[in-house]
Scaffold this active site. Sequence first.
Site, short mmCIF file in Angstrom:
data_model
loop_
_atom_site.label_atom_id
_atom_site.label_comp_id
_atom_site.label_asym_id
_atom_site.label_seq_id
_atom_site.Cartn_x
_atom_site.Cartn_y
_atom_site.Cartn_z
N HIS A 138 1.46 1.99 -13.21
CA HIS A 138 2.32 0.88 -13.65
C HIS A 138 3.77 1.35 -13.71
CE1 HIS A 138 3.29 -2.89 -15.60
NE2 HIS A 138 4.02 -2.20 -16.46
N ARG B 256 -15.12 -14.98 -11.51
CA ARG B 256 -14.47 -13.68 -11.54
C ARG B 256 -15.49 -12.55 -11.64
NH1 ARG B 256 -9.44 -11.66 -12.80
NH2 ARG B 256 -8.63 -13.77 -13.12
N THR C 91 -8.80 -0.36 -18.96
CA THR C 91 -9.68 -1.00 -19.93
C THR C 91 -9.63 -2.51 -19.70
OG1 THR C 91 -7.93 -1.23 -21.59
CG2 THR C 91 -9.21 0.82 -21.62
N GLY D 77 0.78 -1.23 0.00
CA GLY D 77 0.00 0.00 0.00
C GLY D 77 0.81 1.28 0.00
#
Length: 203
Positions: free
Chosen positions: A110, A66, A142, A13
Site C-alpha cells: 500500500h 463475492r 486481514t 502490474g
Amino acid sequence: MNRRLGVLISGRGSNLQSIIDAIGSGELDAAIAVVVSNRPEAAGLARAREAGLDTVVLRPTDFATRDEYDATVADVLLRRDVGLVCLAGFMRLVGPPLLNAFPNRILNIHPSLLPAFPGLEAAAQAIAHGVRVSGATVHLVTADLDDGPIVLQAAVPVRDDDTESSLATRILVEEHKLYPAAIAKVLGGRWRLDGRRFVADRS
C-alpha cells in the site's frame, strides 16, 4: 514455507514486474506459479505473458456472489500449489474464502505508511493532510481494509512542491524495492505474530 507465489493484479502490474525482476536477478528465491487478474484488459497480464507465466482472468461479473468469486480464486491458487499470495494492485477486498484458504499467507502493498491513509488515493490524502513523510507498507491481509500486521515499511519525504503525481511516483520507486524484500522475509519463515505485530525471530 512453500515458495510458489500467486500474484493478483488489476492494472499495469509494475509491482508484479518488480517481483519478476527480483526472482530473475536472484534477489528473491521464489517462483511465480500463476498471475490472476480480475480485469481482462489489465496491462500486467502482458507483462506476465512476456515472462512466460501462467495467467488466469476471473471477472467478478461472471460470479453470483463475492464469496463465489473468492472461492474460485482460492481454488485456482490451491490447484497450482501456491504457498504465498501477493496482491499487486489488486483492486478488490479479499473475502473469507480466500483468507481462510491462505491464513496469514496473503500480502498486500500500500502506498502510505499505514495505518495512515488507507484505501484509495493515498498520495492525495498525504498531500491534503500536509504530512512531511509518507511511504509504502507491506502487510499481511486481514478482513479489514489495509489493516493487517505490518511486515516492512519504507519512508518517503513529502516535498513542499509535491503534487499527488510526483509523490506517488517516488513512493512507487520504493514499493518496487520493498515488496520483494518483504516477500523474502515472509518466505524465510522465521517470524511470528504477537497480537498485531509481525515479529522476526532472531534466534
